[in-house]
Design an enzyme around this catalytic site. Structure first.
Site, PDB file in Angstrom:
ATOM      1  N   GLU A 113       0.861  -1.196   0.000  1.00  0.00           N
ATOM      2  CA  GLU A 113       0.000   0.000   0.000  1.00  0.00           C
ATOM      3  C   GLU A 113       0.889   1.235   0.000  1.00  0.00           C
ATOM      4  O   GLU A 113       2.115   1.123   0.143  1.00  0.00           O
ATOM      5  CB  GLU A 113      -0.930  -0.016   1.222  1.00  0.00           C
ATOM      6  N   HIS A 238      -9.000   9.461   3.219  1.00  0.00           N
ATOM      7  CA  HIS A 238      -8.589   8.368   2.321  1.00  0.00           C
ATOM      8  C   HIS A 238      -8.792   8.861   0.893  1.00  0.00           C
ATOM      9  O   HIS A 238      -9.844   9.414   0.566  1.00  0.00           O
ATOM     10  CB  HIS A 238      -9.426   7.113   2.588  1.00  0.00           C
ATOM     11  N   ARG A 284      -0.681   8.858   1.891  1.00  0.00           N
ATOM     12  CA  ARG A 284      -2.083   9.197   1.678  1.00  0.00           C
ATOM     13  C   ARG A 284      -2.387  10.700   1.642  1.00  0.00           C
ATOM     14  O   ARG A 284      -3.223  11.157   0.874  1.00  0.00           O
ATOM     15  CB  ARG A 284      -2.880   8.603   2.831  1.00  0.00           C
ATOM     16  N   HIS A 345     -11.362   9.531   6.949  1.00  0.00           N
ATOM     17  CA  HIS A 345     -11.140   8.091   7.110  1.00  0.00           C
ATOM     18  C   HIS A 345     -10.599   7.705   8.482  1.00  0.00           C
ATOM     19  O   HIS A 345     -11.045   6.728   9.073  1.00  0.00           O
ATOM     20  CB  HIS A 345     -10.158   7.655   6.023  1.00  0.00           C
ATOM     21  N   ARG A 380      -1.076   8.769   9.299  1.00  0.00           N
ATOM     22  CA  ARG A 380      -0.884   7.338   9.535  1.00  0.00           C
ATOM     23  C   ARG A 380      -0.469   6.606   8.256  1.00  0.00           C
ATOM     24  O   ARG A 380      -1.054   6.816   7.187  1.00  0.00           O
ATOM     25  CB  ARG A 380      -2.181   6.713  10.047  1.00  0.00           C
TER      26      ARG A 380
END
Ligand code: FAD
Ligand code: SIN
Length: 532
Positions: A113, A238, A284, A345, A380
């Site tokens: 990811e 997100h 992100r 998110h 995060r």
């Protein structure tokens, strides 16, 4: 009515259930949860859980990726202990029966990811959270020392200071007042140790990937009780939730990009190269901001995620849940790009805790998304949240068992909930109206790109709404909707105040009034406590 047990655990996601299973062989445990036991954010997690399982990977690399994603605001000590605790915590999930996907050689299949420099994400197809939750729920349902209270919503913590009605230098938690949503009765739950495992607060924004339970109750309750709250400005958006009039922010996992999907404009051109050398696998915050920018400059309502080059067989095998869900909305992701937009998110901030999940209030622990451990810093890293929940679930449980051995506090007499002169409300519309207003205001003024002016405007609006809620709250019997509204308003206020305090752009907090990252003056947590 009063119920007592050694432990009161508020929340039944990965953090709460991991904790419960660690203490239940020795102590009695009450778990309360807002809806059915499995209805948690954990249950909706798709991508997976990050840990170092491959020989080509290293703890150093996972830790460094976490620091980079967190814009170097993460606490390196905490990062190291979570990363190193990963394999054991995940083995614990496997021991409870979690069935992670294996490859054709029988090894665990590791996916990738954004922000990860190695393949290190264990997954159960594209429904990892559902599989973890299934295994943990089965284990707690079968444990004789655990009593489960579904459809019970914590209203407020009971603290010694509250009971004695004075400020105490070392406040202590004694349990919580809890609304039984079926009978509408407020029950006193007394416990030697109380654990907040209430998850996130995505619901404070108009568009969110989170389920309905995520209204920031734990943060709001801890704040009202006097605990320190930190880094609330870091709400993670997100990059890719489905853009469709009937889909309620269905998530398109980052693992889809991890396995080769590419973000494109409506004219079919890829754009992430312009923003970061990792392109579609940049952290992100960068991807979400890039999408926001593309939508604004092109006047588009969404961008597109294209995985058609991977072919139908691969897509159906690797992402069956996403594929099937999209088909229901008339989108065949093997034939056409998926329309996507960012949505709120994950809450990186929360209740400030030490390296064992202990809050500033004695006998009160906070674990999982509701806590601010120092792991995530300003943003995060993907799939580090389930990891944190599992690692801290265990660490906090072990520390609390030690505490109970050394000091067994007596239970003082706790007054039952007093509903004063409250009457049944015939003005429910006030609740829904204020609810919508907060969520819209947060989306418009406290979103991906911020400014001092927008933040101040948002604070003024939220303060007015809080006054209305306060009048309403004490006049009418409480309902779970009213409780959530009060908590959403508190969380909104905390996010805005933290955002106003941070005079720089870092990670998820991006403001046009302070574009630079200022390591000299601002490389520290934003901490807020209620003044009494
Ligand atoms: P949750 O799992 O959210 O559980 C919170 C619990 O608290 C619920 O039981 C709720 O009912 C209860 N609760 C809340 N308030 C009250 C109250 N007042 N009274 C009683 N009970 C209350 N992270 C990853 O690491 N990997 C992923 O692949 C991933 N994918 C995700 C996909 C989606 C769609 C979402 C929404 C999140 C995803 N995340 C992922 C984030 C991750 O799932 C969550 O951060 C994590 O599961 C939080 O776990 P938790 O135990 O802290 O809280
Ligand atoms: C996802 O599957 O994209 C969610 C992963 C995460 O939130 O860590």
């Amino acid at each position: 009515m009063k119920i007592t047990s050694d432990y009161l655990i508020i929340g039944s996601g990965i953090a709460g259930l991991s904790f419960a299973l660690k203490v239940a062989d020795q102590k009695t445990v009450a778990i309360i949860t807002k809806r059915e036991l499995h209805e948690t954010s954990t249950n909706y997690a798709q991508g997976g859980i990050a840990t170092v399982f491959s020989e080509e990977d290293s703890f150093e690399s996972h830790a460094e990726d976490t620091m980079v994603a967190g814009a170097y605001l993460s606490n390196r000590e905490i990062v190291d202990l979570v990363v190193k605790g990963g394999p054991k915590a995940i083995q614990g999930l496997i021991d409870f029966g979690t069935d992670f996907t294996r490859n054709s050689d029988g090894e665990y299949d590791l996916t990738r990811e954004g922000g990860h420099s190695h393949r290190r994400i264990l997954h159960a197809s594209d429904i990892t959270g559902r599989e973890i939750e299934r295994a943990l729920v089965e284990a707690v349902r079968n444990h004789p020392n655990i009593t489960i209270y579904e459809y019970h919503c914590a209203v407020d913590l009971i603290t010694e200071a509250k009971v004695k009605n004075r400020r105490l230098p070392k406040n202590r938690c004694l349990g919580a007042y809890v609304l039984d949503s079926n009978s509408n009765e407020v029950i006193t739950f007394g416990a030697q140790v109380t654990v907040l495992a209430t998850g996130g607060a995505g619901k404070v924004y108009l568009y969110t990937s989170n389920p309905d339970i995520a209204s920031g109750d734990g943060v709001a309750m801890a704040y009202r009780a006097g605990a320190a709250i930190a880094n609330m400005e870091f709400m993670q958006f997100h990059p890719t939730t489905l853009y469709h009039p009937h889909a309620k922010s269905f998530l398109i996992s980052e693992a889809v990009r991890g396995e080769g999907a590419v973000l494109k404009r409506s004219d079919g051109t890829a754009f992430m190269e312009k923003y970061h050398h990792l392109k579609d696998l940049a952290p992100r915050d960068i991807v979400a901001r890039a999408i926001d920018n593309e939508m604004k400059i092109n006047g588009d309502d969404c961008v597109f995620l294209d995985m058609t080059h991977k072919g139908a067989d691969y897509i159906k095998e690797r992402f069956p849940n996403i594929y099937e869900t999209l088909l229901k909305y008339g989108i065949d992701m093997s034939q056409q790009p998926i329309p996507v937009v960012p949505a709120a998110h994950y809450l990186c901030g929360g209740i400030k805790v030490d390296s064992h999940g202990q809050t500033e209030i004695k006998n009160l622990f906070a674990i999982g998304e509701v806590s601010c451990t120092g792991l995530h810093g300003a943003n995060r890293l993907a799939s580090n949240s389930l990891l944190e929940g599992a690692v801290f679930g265990e660490r906090a449980a072990m520390r609390s068992l030690e505490n109970i051995k050394t000091e067994i506090p007596e239970f003082p007499v706790v007054a039952a909930w007093d509903c004063g002169t409250a009457i049944n409300s015939d003005e429910e519309v006030v609740v829904t109206h204020n609810w919508d207003e907060i969520r819209l205001c947060m989306w418009n003024y406290v979103g991906i790109v911020r400014s001092d002016k927008r933040l101040t405007r948002a604070l003024n609006r939220v303060t007015m709404i809080q006054e209305e809620i306060s009048d309403y709250y004490w006049d009418f019997y409480i309902t779970s909707d009213l409780l959530e509204l009060r908590n959403l308003a508190t969380v909104a206020e905390l996010i805005i105040r933290c955002a106003l305090d941070r005079k720089e752009s870092r990670g998820l907090h991006y403001t046009i009034d302070h574009l630079e990252t200022d390591d000299i003056h601002c490389k520290k947590d934003t901490v807020i406590r209620k003044t009494f």
